[in-house]
Design an enzyme around this catalytic site. Structure first.
Site, PDB file in Angstrom:
ATOM      1  CG  ASP A  89      -0.205  -0.064   2.544  1.00 35.86           C
ATOM      2  OD1 ASP A  89       0.739  -0.882   2.646  1.00 35.86           O
ATOM      3  OD2 ASP A  89      -0.559   0.669   3.477  1.00 35.86           O
ATOM      4  CD  GLU A 151       4.111   0.588   6.825  1.00 34.08           C
ATOM      5  OE1 GLU A 151       4.958   0.941   7.657  1.00 34.08           O
ATOM      6  OE2 GLU A 151       3.663   1.360   5.926  1.00 34.08           O
TER       7      GLU A 151
END
Length: 390
Positions: A89, A151
């Site tokens: 991400d 994350e």
């Protein structure tokens, strides 16, 4: 399926939006990134396991495993060897501040620009490029590639991975941008909202209400005392900033000059050192506002903005650290930002953070990787794999 070359992989990863955000209007799935990584890994002979996050439907982790040819491990076991880990991400971006398309890998001025170019989708292109140049039939130890989700927000992907019953690598390298300098320890991260609920009313009669801004003024005074206490009480010499930090980051209260403020909210950031538990720091924070709460009948509420991230405590003399220092020519360091390392470490593996690109570019408009760093980084990642698994 043939695996693309380094630049083609890089371009594909950057072109697939996979933003993590608390704001659901910005939040996107990482499924396309995971599927592409899985296809490339399978082309190299890896067995892949894709798992949807229990706490975040539409977000996925990938575990890709390659065992030595004579391995007797079962299909779903991931034991020993080296794990190369990263998140798929990215943070959101401000379109007005980018000078180019964040989803197009753009080469200019000896730099590769793109959202995630160093934080940190590009790391996977480095891994797979290194593997293309190796005879994987000579593998002596298992090799695992881990790609996680979210994350940048909750670290839910790493938190789910650390509960995996059959994942037991001996070593893990997390490829966050460190300019290929090994990192063996880092601080944690806590974000809290401190909300004051008073009583609104007409400003001409202050005693008829309870002004939340005035109470927040008292709270801030207590927080600044706590900030100094943390600085005086705790210290770890490995860090450039050797004490836990407390930052007053955002405040909002009231709606008009002629109204008594009925609600005020402050957002703070705290960075615990290794050796200070999240529970201990939370207790200190609550203790700092306890007297005010007694004085104003529970007007102060302390709320976690996200699940606290503990500090990562590694050792400077582990075999993995020594190997990384030898290959990089750099001494392992401590850093003030945080990563998925404290969760990955729960798997029982030696863990370091070491990856391409500078942390100074992370979360910035026009994020880039310096092109002159590509070849030496490729060589270092290849050498880390060879010396760990061949």
């Amino acid at each position: 399926m043939s695996i693309p070359n380094f630049m083609q992989m890089y371009q594909t990863l950057i072109s697939l939006p996979s933003i993590s955000a608390i704001d659901e209007k910005l939040n996107l799935s990482n499924k396309d990134v995971i599927n592409n990584l899985a296809n490339w890994c399978q082309s190299l002979g890896f067995e892949c396991e894709i798992s949807e996050l229990e706490s975040a439907p539409g977000k996925y982790n990938l575990l890709a495993r390659l065992n030595p040819s004579d391995s007797e491990n079962g299909k779903k076991e991931f034991h020993g060897g080296l794990m190369l880990a990263g998140h798929t991400d990215t943070v959101p971006f401000d379109d007005n501040q980018w000078s180019m398309d964040p989803f197009t890998l753009t080469e200019t001025n000896n730099k590769l620009f793109g959202l995630g170019s160093i934080d940190m989708k590009g790391f996977f292109a480095f891994i797979l490029h290194a593997l293309q140049g190796l005879d994987l039939s000579n593998l002596k130890q298992p090799l695992i590639i881990l790609a996680t989700a979210d994350e940048e927000t909750t670290m839910a992907g790493a938190q789910q991975v650390c509960q995996h019953k059959n994942l037991k690598p001996a070593r893990c390298i997390i490829g966050e941008p460190t300019d290929m300098v090994p990192v063996f320890t880092h601080k944690g991260h806590m974000s809290n909202a401190i909300r004051i609920v008073g009583k609104s009313g007409h400003s001409s009669d202050p005693d008829a209400g309870l002004n939340a801004i005035e109470i927040m003024h008292l709270v801030i005074g207590k927080l600044l005392i706590l900030k100094q206490e943390l600085k005086n009480k705790y210290s770890v010499d490995h860090f450039v900033i050797p004490y836990p930090t407390l930052n007053l980051g955002h405040i909002h209260g009231g709606d008009n000059a002629n109204r008594i403020c009925g609600c005020c909210e402050l957002h703070i950031d705290m960075r615990p050192l290794p050796g200070i538990s999240v529970i201990e720091l939370q207790a200190m924070l609550l203790g700092s506002v306890n007297e005010i709460n007694k004085q104003y009948s529970n007007a102060v509420e302390v709320i976690d903005l996200h699940e606290p991230i503990p500090a990562f405590k590694g050792t400077a003399d582990s075999a993995l650290v020594k190997l990384a220092e030898k290959i990089s020519g750099e001494k392992a360091i401590a850093v003030n930002y945080c990563t998925e390392a404290p969760f990955i470490q729960q798997l029982g593996c030696e863990t370091i953070i070491m990856g391409p690109g500078s942390i100074n570019q992370a979360h910035q408009p026009d994020e880039y990787l310096a092109i002159e760093k590509i070849k030496p980084t490729q060589q270092m990642i290849k050498q880390l794999i060879v010396e760990s698994c061949f």
